[in-house]
Design an enzyme around this catalytic site. Structure first.
Site, PDB file in Angstrom:
ATOM      1  CB  CYS A 245      -0.801  -0.279   1.254  1.00 13.63           C
ATOM      2  SG  CYS A 245      -1.912   1.301   1.346  1.00 13.63           S
ATOM      3  CG  LEU A 246       0.906   4.054  -3.330  1.00 21.38           C
ATOM      4  CD1 LEU A 246       0.455   4.959  -4.384  1.00 21.38           C
ATOM      5  CD2 LEU A 246       2.331   3.561  -3.616  1.00 21.38           C
TER       6      LEU A 246
END
Ligand code: ZN
Length: 194
Positions: free
Chosen positions: A93-94
């Site tokens: 996930c960023l």
């Protein structure tokens, strides 16, 4: 066009429930464009509005492969209207730089949403595809749910977070999902017997 700052795990907006969008204003359209640019810039396959500090129900996804043309999709006020099956895979996930974790997902989802013109559309994603995972991952963000909440192994998750100097697992957020876990185990047994 602008590259937006991505909110990191530990910041409050990632755990908040986002609000429905009542009007697709010029501001929302610009935000969507900037979210797409930000997703590409960071080599992501999806980005949700709470990840750029906006607690509104919108996310963007592009699951096209390197040799395919860009295919950005914008989802406004999305709803998962059907979900089935079970799958698992390592996701990132960023908002969690460099942390990758094995998580449970449905293998099939059907999602209804509005596009930037306010027109409803439906997307189906099968067989635990990248699109299926991305839809579930991004939709969760709108409810303050994070991919690590779907962890199959909390100890591995704890280590992945520690190794990347991220805050610890929030134990009370971990989802049990026994039914999905049982289905995954069955699938694993079946493939061992092949
Ligand atoms: Zn995410």
């Amino acid at each position: 066009m602008a590259i937006l700052k991505i909110v990191k795990y530990g910041e409050k907006s990632l755990r908040q429930k986002s609000k429905e969008i009542t009007k697709i204003s010029k501001k929302i359209q610009i935000l969507a464009e900037n979210m797409i640019d930000t997703m590409y810039k960071n080599n992501g396959v999806g980005l949700a509005a709470p990840q750029v500090g906006e607690n509104i129900r919108m996310f963007v996804i592009d699951v096209s492969e390197n040799d395919e043309p860009f295919n950005p999709m914008v989802f406004i006020n999305p709803k998962i209207i059907k979900k089935e099956g079970a799958s698992h895979s390592v996701e990132g996930c960023l908002s969690f730089p460099n942390a990758f974790v094995d998580v449970r997902r449905y293998s099939y989802v059907k999602v209804k949403a509005l596009n930037l013109s306010g027109k409803p559309f439906i997307v189906e994603a099968k067989d635990g595809s990248l699109l299926s995972k991305a839809l579930q991952h991004e939709n969760d963000h709108l409810d303050g749910v994070l991919f690590i909440d779907h962890s199959r192994n909390r100890f591995e998750t704890t280590k992945a977070l520690q190794d990347n100097n991220l805050p610890p697992v929030e134990e009370d957020k971990l989802l049990v999902e026994q039914e999905i876990e049982d289905k995954i185990s069955e699938l694993e047994k079946a493939s061992d017997n092949e």
